[in-house]
Design a protein around this motif. Structure first.
Motif, PDB file in Angstrom:
ATOM      1  N   GLY A 136       0.817  -1.210   0.000  1.00 57.07           N
ATOM      2  CA  GLY A 136       0.000   0.000   0.000  1.00 57.07           C
ATOM      3  C   GLY A 136       0.844   1.250   0.000  1.00 57.07           C
ATOM      4  N   GLY A 140      -7.276   1.214  -2.328  1.00 57.47           N
ATOM      5  CA  GLY A 140      -6.300   2.242  -2.679  1.00 57.47           C
ATOM      6  C   GLY A 140      -6.674   2.971  -3.955  1.00 57.47           C
ATOM      7  N   SER A 143       1.157   4.009  -3.094  1.00 51.88           N
ATOM      8  CA  SER A 143       0.912   5.425  -2.838  1.00 51.88           C
ATOM      9  C   SER A 143       2.064   6.294  -3.307  1.00 51.88           C
ATOM     10  CB  SER A 143       0.675   5.646  -1.335  1.00 51.88           C
ATOM     11  OG  SER A 143       0.476   7.010  -1.041  1.00 51.88           O
ATOM     12  N   GLY A 162      -0.895   2.851   2.739  1.00 51.59           N
ATOM     13  CA  GLY A 162      -1.149   3.979   1.847  1.00 51.59           C
ATOM     14  C   GLY A 162      -1.306   5.279   2.603  1.00 51.59           C
TER      15      GLY A 162
END
Length: 250
Positions: free
Chosen positions: A10, A48, A14, A214
């Motif tokens: 994650g 996400g 990001s 994220g």
């Protein structure tokens, strides 16, 4: 292991993209069968994509006239890709994993160069029109098919497509990339869930880690050099691809 893999995946998604290179192998190593691991990875990546789309909405909104077409193509391509995956056995899918990983890693490594090359030969809507609306739609359908079948590398391929389609605002491109990824992933996850092809416990653990990763990455992004992170992902991806080739064909 799955939570940590989700956390790292994650965060990487990001910051630089490529989180599937961590989450998909982790699901395999946790004992999830190959087809189910791939489906579960798509499920784990979905939140996400959704949060990113919301964050970029102000950049997406000016292109409302294209959203219906992109979403319809994404639904069709994503469904066809997911349907194809459901018709592949674990043994067959395991045999092509190294090649899918190789394609995804090469796309990741050269994605920025590909985007610049495509953009340098696209002069806005005139070139897009010259290429033909049907040709662009067919290309997007093929990309969405790939995304429904195997999620890794989808974002980079979509960026190259959007450059070819005449976009030059990177924020709008990132937003549209995420929106199309949401559509492809939603229809794929629904198809996978309908046949019981998602490992809900393992996938949910990775998903929880991905959501937290994220968020933390977005908060601490200024502390992490993107070039260093990208280099580490490439080294890891190349090594992982070599591992899959060795275990599959050695």
């Amino acid at each position: 292991m799955l939570f940590v893999a989700g956390l790292l995946g994650g965060a990487i998604n990001s910051l630089a993209g490529g989180g599937s290179f961590i989450m998909f192998p982790a699901l395999l190593f946790a004992g999830v069968p190959p087809v189910m691991a791939n489906a579960s990875n798509t499920f784990a990546c979905l939140p996400g994509y959704v949060s990113g789309t919301i964050g970029y909405w102000r950049h997406i909104a000016p292109h409302r006239n294209k959203l219906i077409a992109y979403c319809v193509i994404g639904l069709i391509g994503g469904y066809l890709g997911a349907e194809t995956l459901m018709r592949v056995s674990d043994a067959q899918f395991a045999a092509i994993i190294p090649w899918l990983m190789l394609f995804a890693v090469v796309t990741y490594i050269f994605g920025q160069r590909i985007n610049r090359w495509v953009a340098s030969r696209s002069s806005g809507s005139r070139n897009a029109a010259r290429a033909g609306a049907f040709g662009l739609a067919l290309l997007l359908l093929m990309i969405c098919f790939y995304g429904g079948f195997f999620n890794a590398g989808l974002g980079i391929i979509l960026l190259a497509y959007l450059a070819l389609a005449g976009f030059d605002d990177i924020h709008a491109m990132n937003g549209l990339k995420l929106l199309i990824s949401v559509v492809v992933s939603v229809v794929a996850v629904v198809r996978f869930a309908a046949t019981g092809s998602i490992a809900w416990m393992e996938g949910s653990i990775a998903l929880a880690g991905a959501v937290l990763g994220g968020f933390l990455a977005a908060y601490f992004a200024h502390l992490i050099p993107a070039r260093v992170l990208r280099g580490c992902i490439i080294v890891y991806g190349v090594g992982l691809t070599g591992y899959f080739f060795w275990t599959t064909y050695a």
